[in-house]
Design a protein around this motif. Structure first.
Motif, PDB file in Angstrom:
ATOM      1  N   PRO A 144       0.832  -1.198   0.000  1.00  8.53           N
ATOM      2  CA  PRO A 144       0.000   0.000   0.000  1.00  8.53           C
ATOM      3  C   PRO A 144       0.873   1.258   0.000  1.00  8.53           C
ATOM      4  O   PRO A 144       2.005   1.241   0.484  1.00  8.53           O
ATOM      5  N   VAL A 145       0.327   2.333  -0.539  1.00 10.08           N
ATOM      6  CA  VAL A 145       1.073   3.587  -0.640  1.00 10.08           C
ATOM      7  C   VAL A 145       0.220   4.733  -0.111  1.00 10.08           C
ATOM      8  O   VAL A 145      -0.978   4.811  -0.407  1.00 10.08           O
ATOM      9  N   THR A 146       0.854   5.626   0.654  1.00 13.12           N
ATOM     10  CA  THR A 146       0.225   6.890   1.028  1.00 13.12           C
ATOM     11  C   THR A 146       0.890   8.001   0.231  1.00 13.12           C
ATOM     12  O   THR A 146       2.111   8.180   0.293  1.00 13.12           O
ATOM     13  N   LEU A 147       0.090   8.703  -0.544  1.00 18.81           N
ATOM     14  CA  LEU A 147       0.565   9.810  -1.364  1.00 18.81           C
ATOM     15  C   LEU A 147       0.176  11.111  -0.683  1.00 18.81           C
ATOM     16  O   LEU A 147      -0.974  11.291  -0.281  1.00 18.81           O
ATOM     17  N   ASN A 148       1.143  12.011  -0.547  1.00 15.67           N
ATOM     18  CA  ASN A 148       0.923  13.278   0.158  1.00 15.67           C
ATOM     19  C   ASN A 148       1.286  14.451  -0.752  1.00 15.67           C
ATOM     20  O   ASN A 148       2.345  14.456  -1.380  1.00 15.67           O
ATOM     21  N   TRP A 149       0.415  15.446  -0.789  1.00 10.49           N
ATOM     22  CA  TRP A 149       0.602  16.641  -1.629  1.00 10.49           C
ATOM     23  C   TRP A 149       0.697  17.884  -0.747  1.00 10.49           C
ATOM     24  O   TRP A 149      -0.097  18.053   0.172  1.00 10.49           O
ATOM     25  N   TYR A 150       1.657  18.744  -1.064  1.00 12.35           N
ATOM     26  CA  TYR A 150       1.836  20.001  -0.331  1.00 12.35           C
ATOM     27  C   TYR A 150       2.021  21.127  -1.345  1.00 12.35           C
ATOM     28  O   TYR A 150       2.966  21.091  -2.135  1.00 12.35           O
ATOM     29  N   ASP A 151       1.141  22.130  -1.331  1.00 17.00           N
ATOM     30  CA  ASP A 151       1.373  23.278  -2.198  1.00 17.00           C
ATOM     31  C   ASP A 151       1.466  24.549  -1.359  1.00 17.00           C
ATOM     32  O   ASP A 151       1.448  24.499  -0.127  1.00 17.00           O
ATOM     33  N   GLY A 152       1.616  25.680  -2.032  1.00 19.72           N
ATOM     34  CA  GLY A 152       1.807  26.929  -1.320  1.00 19.72           C
ATOM     35  C   GLY A 152       3.159  27.016  -0.621  1.00 19.72           C
ATOM     36  O   GLY A 152       3.355  27.838   0.281  1.00 19.72           O
ATOM     37  N   GLY A 153       4.113  26.164  -1.013  1.00 15.62           N
ATOM     38  CA  GLY A 153       5.446  26.197  -0.423  1.00 15.62           C
ATOM     39  C   GLY A 153       5.612  25.385   0.839  1.00 15.62           C
ATOM     40  O   GLY A 153       6.697  25.352   1.421  1.00 15.62           O
ATOM     41  N   ARG A 154       4.567  24.716   1.277  1.00 17.85           N
ATOM     42  CA  ARG A 154       4.658  23.914   2.498  1.00 17.85           C
ATOM     43  C   ARG A 154       5.379  22.594   2.201  1.00 17.85           C
ATOM     44  O   ARG A 154       5.288  22.050   1.101  1.00 17.85           O
TER      45      ARG A 154
END
Length: 438
Positions: free
Chosen positions: A295-305
C-alpha cells in the motif's frame, strides 16, 4: 442541467459510446487506405497561452479550424494559418467542419474541457486535451470510458511524461533501487489564492465573448479578474494549484508505482471558501496494495509547504539540500527525489557508488507526436484518457476532500464517498442551459 440529468446523460453518452465501439475509429478517420504520411486535419480549441504550445506541437499537420472566445488571441494565433477557418464558438466549428476534421486539440479553461472533448469524441474525432482532463471527477470517468469504448486516439497534455528524466525515475523505482515504496511526498511552491472575489462592474472588453467564455459555468456579470490568466483561482473554472499542477507531478508517482484508484482521501488547509481556491492544500491519498507492491500513502503540499522528512537531507559537503517543486519517494532502503529535469538518490553517502539500471523505457518521439502517430496508425499513447482519467480522478478527489472537510472512504467502482454523501456536490456539477455533455 440537474445533477439527476447529469447522471442520465452519463448513461446515455455511455450507450452512444458502446454503439460507436462496434465501429472503432482506429487510425486516421478519412479511410483505411490513408497513408501514415498523410497529414491530419486538426481543429484547435483555445490556441493561446498553453494552447499556443499545443498548436506549435501539431503545426506541421493541416490546421483547418481555430477557435477562441477572445478575438485578439484568435487573430494572433491564427495568422500563421491563413487557410484555417476562424470561430468563436467551438460547437459551431465542430458542427460546420465535422466532415473535414480528423482530430481536435482542446486547450481551454478546465471547465470547458469535458464539453469540448465529449462533443469531439462523439463525432468520432481523435482528441488531445490539456490537463487536468476534466473539471470534475464524474466528467473524468465519463471521458475515460467514452475513449475506451470508441477506441479513438487520445492524449492528455502532461508533456513532462515524454522526458528522459521521468523515464529514468520510473526505472529506478521499479528496479527496487530504494526498495518498496510506501510513502510519497509531492512538493509544489505555487499559490493560487487572490481574494476569492469576482471583480464585477466593468464593461466586457470588445474582443471577448463573455457568454462563450463562461460556457457551462454559472451565468454571472463580466468579471475582470479571471480572463486570461487567473481563472484557476476560482472553483467555477479551475481547481487551484492542485488542479493546475497535480497531473504533472503525480503523473510520475502513478507511472512509477502503477497506482490504481485510491481508497481513502483527506485534505486540510485554510477554511474552504465558496468562490476562491485556497492559499494552500495538503492532500493525502491511500492506495491499496497492487499485487506484490505494498500500500502507498501519497501526500501533496502546495503553497510552499513541506513535510519534515523533506528537510533532513544534506549534500556531501554537509550543507542542507533544499528541495523545490518535485516528488520525494520514501522507500524501505532509501529515498529518491525528482523534479522535471533531475533526480537524486538519498542519502548521498549511501548511493555515492550506485550504478543505475540500464535504460529500458524507449525514448519518446515527442508528446504531441505520439498522439499524431496514434491518430494515423492506431499506435499507443502513454497518457491516453484511460491513464489520464485515473490520474485526473486522483487529483480532483483531493480538492473534493478539502472542500468537504472529511476523510473520504472512496468507492471507485460506484464513484461515491460511502461516508460522505455531501461529496457528491463536488464530484459533479450543474451545467447551465444550452450546455451538455454530448
Amino acid at each position: 442541467m440537474s445533477r439527476q440529468f447529469t447522471r442520465r446523460h452519463f448513461l446515455k453518452t455511455s450507450a452512444i459510446a458502446a454503439t460507436a465501439s462496434q465501429v472503432t475509429w482506429g487510425g486516421i478517420v478519412r479511410g483505411d487506405n490513408a497513408s501514415p504520411n498523410d497529414k491530419l486535419n486538426i481543429a484547435i480549441i483555445g490556441p493561446h497561452n498553453r494552447g499556443h504550445s499545443n498548436l506549435v506541437g501539431v503545426q506541421h499537420e493541416n490546421i483547418v479550424g481555430i477557435c477562441d472566445v477572445d478575438a485578439n488571441f484568435l487573430e494572433k494565433e491564427a495568422a500563421p494559418f491563413p487557410d484555417a477557418k476562424r470561430y468563436r464558438d467551438f460547437r459551431k466549428m465542430l458542427d460546420e467542419l465535422e466532415p473535414k476534421i480528423d482530430a481536435v486539440v482542446v486547450s481551454t479553461t478546465d471547465h470547458v474541457h469535458a464539453p469540448a472533448t465529449v462533443m469531439a469524441m462523439n463525432m468520432g474525432k481523435h482528441v488531445y486535451c490539456e490537463k487536468p482532463l476534466t473539471h470534475t471527477v464524474a466528467e473524468a470517468r465519463l471521458v475515460a470510458e467514452l475513449a475506451k469504448k470508441t477506441g479513438l486516439a487520445t492524449q492528455m497534455g502532461t508533456q513532462i511524461h515524454a522526458t528522459d528524466n521521468y523515464r529514468r525515475v520510473v526505472e529506478l523505482i521499479q528496479s527496487g533501487a530504494i526498495g518498496p515504496v510506501r510513502d510519497v511526498h509531492v512538493l509544489m511552491g505555487k499559490n493560487r489564492w487572490r481574494d476569492g472575489r469576482f471583480n464585477t462592474g466593468k464593461p466586457v472588453p470588445s474582443q471577448l465573448d463573455w457568454e462563450l467564455w463562461l460556457g457551462p459555468a454559472t451565468k454571472r456579470p463580466y468579471t475582470d479578474n479571471v480572463h486570461p490568466a487567473n481563472w484557476r483561482s476560482f472553483w467555477d473554472y479551475g481547481m487551484g494549484v492542485l488542479g493546475d499542477m497535480g497531473c504533472h507531478l503525480i503523473d510520475l508517482v502513478q507511472w512509477s508505482l502503477d497506482l490504481g484508484r485510491p481508497s481513502v482521501v483527506w485534505a486540510e488547509g485554510p477554511a474552504p471558501h465558496a468562490v476562491g481556491c485556497p492559499a494552500y492544500v495538503e492532500a493525502h491519498w491511500e492506495f491499496p496494495a497492487r499485487g506484490s507492491l505494498p500500500p502507498v500513502t501519497l501526500n501533496w503540499y502546495d503553497g510552499g509547504r513541506q513535510p519534515a522528512v523533506a528537510k533532513q537531507f544534506k549534500n556531501a559537503d554537509g550543507s542542507p539540500i533544499k528541495f523545490g517543486n518535485g516528488v520525494l519517494f520514501v522507500g524501505d532502503d532509501g529515498y529518491l527525489f525528482a523534479d522535471y529535469g533531475k533526480r537524486m538518490l538519498l542519502p548521498v553517502e549511501k548511493f555515492g557508488s550506485f550504478t543505475p539500471p540500464q535504460p529500458s523505457i524507449p525514448k519518446s518521439v515527442g508528446h504531441h507526436q505520439e498522439w499524431i502517430n496514434a491518430c494515423k496508425t492506431g499506435s499507443p499513447t502513454t497518457c491516453n484518457f484511460d491513464y489520464a482519467g485515473r490520474l485526473t480522478e486522483t487529483v480532483l478527489l483531493g480538492t473534493v476532500a478539502y472542500r468537504t472537510g472529511k476523510k473520504l472512504e472512496w468507492d471507485a467502482e460506484k464513484l461515491t464517498a460511502t461516508n460522505a454523501p455531501e461529496a457528491r456536490d463536488f464530484l459533479t456539477k450543474e451545467y447551465r442551459k444550452g450546455w451538455i455533455l454530448g
